[in-house]
Design a protein around this motif. Structure first.
Motif, mmCIF file in Angstrom:
data_model
loop_
_atom_site.group_PDB
_atom_site.id
_atom_site.type_symbol
_atom_site.label_atom_id
_atom_site.label_comp_id
_atom_site.label_asym_id
_atom_site.label_seq_id
_atom_site.Cartn_x
_atom_site.Cartn_y
_atom_site.Cartn_z
ATOM 1 N N LYS A 168 13.486 -0.430 -2.526
ATOM 2 C CA LYS A 168 12.874 0.170 -1.347
ATOM 3 C C LYS A 168 11.379 -0.043 -1.377
ATOM 4 O O LYS A 168 10.744 0.047 -2.418
ATOM 5 C CB LYS A 168 13.191 1.666 -1.282
ATOM 6 N N SER A 169 10.806 -0.304 -0.223
ATOM 7 C CA SER A 169 9.365 -0.523 -0.078
ATOM 8 C C SER A 169 8.629 0.799 -0.255
ATOM 9 O O SER A 169 9.251 1.871 -0.256
ATOM 10 C CB SER A 169 9.074 -1.092 1.307
ATOM 11 N N GLY A 171 7.155 2.385 1.876
ATOM 12 C CA GLY A 171 7.470 3.195 3.060
ATOM 13 C C GLY A 171 8.892 3.721 3.080
ATOM 14 O O GLY A 171 9.292 4.443 3.992
ATOM 15 N N ASN A 173 11.669 1.751 3.115
ATOM 16 C CA ASN A 173 12.591 0.834 3.777
ATOM 17 C C ASN A 173 13.317 -0.043 2.763
ATOM 18 O O ASN A 173 12.739 -0.440 1.749
ATOM 19 C CB ASN A 173 11.821 -0.070 4.759
ATOM 20 N N ALA A 187 0.432 1.740 -4.879
ATOM 21 C CA ALA A 187 1.692 1.802 -4.121
ATOM 22 C C ALA A 187 2.840 2.197 -5.044
ATOM 23 O O ALA A 187 2.889 1.791 -6.202
ATOM 24 C CB ALA A 187 1.985 0.457 -3.469
#
Length: 198
Positions: A168-169, A171, A173, A187
């Motif tokens: 998953k990113s 964000g 996603n 991140a």
């Protein structure tokens, strides 16, 4: 131990490469073996501790670009380290170091490893199951299927997903196989949504 922190009687006049260049995991065990455990065998590191430290140090290795470097690799344990301790070759560009975390209790994530990222045209750091899943076997006979690899593409560091099913990113996603996640300082992204995933 020539680098004993308080007893300097065995220290050579010139110490070109100190044990500390091996990074924090092996460095800690050197002190435990040759300082605190010198006269107390029960205080010395176990074989399992050495093995764990070697694996963690392996994840911090990056290639040295020095043409005449006798070692060829650097333990990237300190972001301020910008040259090879063996040949003196300066490191160019950025080299991300991922902080691997696993969930020790629901909602509580604990650091349990690091992975230095590199890609120099000839070779690139790869991601394996033991990076993705806490507790995945890493010893002899472990599954060495590459789950992903890192690249420096169009001025950005990326992780290319090859076999991760639930990447998953930052964000949240889903990142399908064949797609990539950009590595940006600070991140956070999920390598696996399974219970012991990082």
């Amino acid at each position: 131990f020539v680098e004993h922190p308080t007893d300097k009687s065995n220290r050579p006049k010139k110490l070109d490469v100190p044990y500390s260049v091996l990074g924090p995991y092996l460095g800690e065990l050197f002190l435990k073996a040759f300082v605190t455990g010198l006269h107390a065998p029960d205080e010395r590191p176990t074989a399992q501790e050495w093995e764990r430290a070697l694996y963690k140090t392996w994840d911090l290795l990056v290639p040295c670009s020095g043409a005449k470097c006798s070692h060829g690799w650097i333990v990237m344990h300190d972001a301020s380290l910008r040259k090879c301790p063996t040949c003196g070759e300066k490191l160019h560009g950025s080299m991300p170091v991922l902080s691997l975390r696993s969930e020790s209790r629901p909602g509580q994530w604990t650091a349990d490893g690091e992975l230095a990222v590199y890609a120099d045209g000839k070779q690139a750091q790869a991601l394996y199951s033991w990076h993705v899943m806490r507790g995945a076997p890493r010893a002899e006979g472990a599954d060495t299927t590459r789950m992903g690899y890192f690249a420096f593409h169009q001025g950005k560091w990326i992780l290319v997903n090859e076999k991760l099913t639930s990447l998953k990113s930052p964000g949240g996603n889903h990142v399908p196989q064949g797609a990539a996640v950009e590595l940006v300082d600070g991140a956070q992204f999920m390598l696996s949504s399974e219970g012991n995933g990082r």
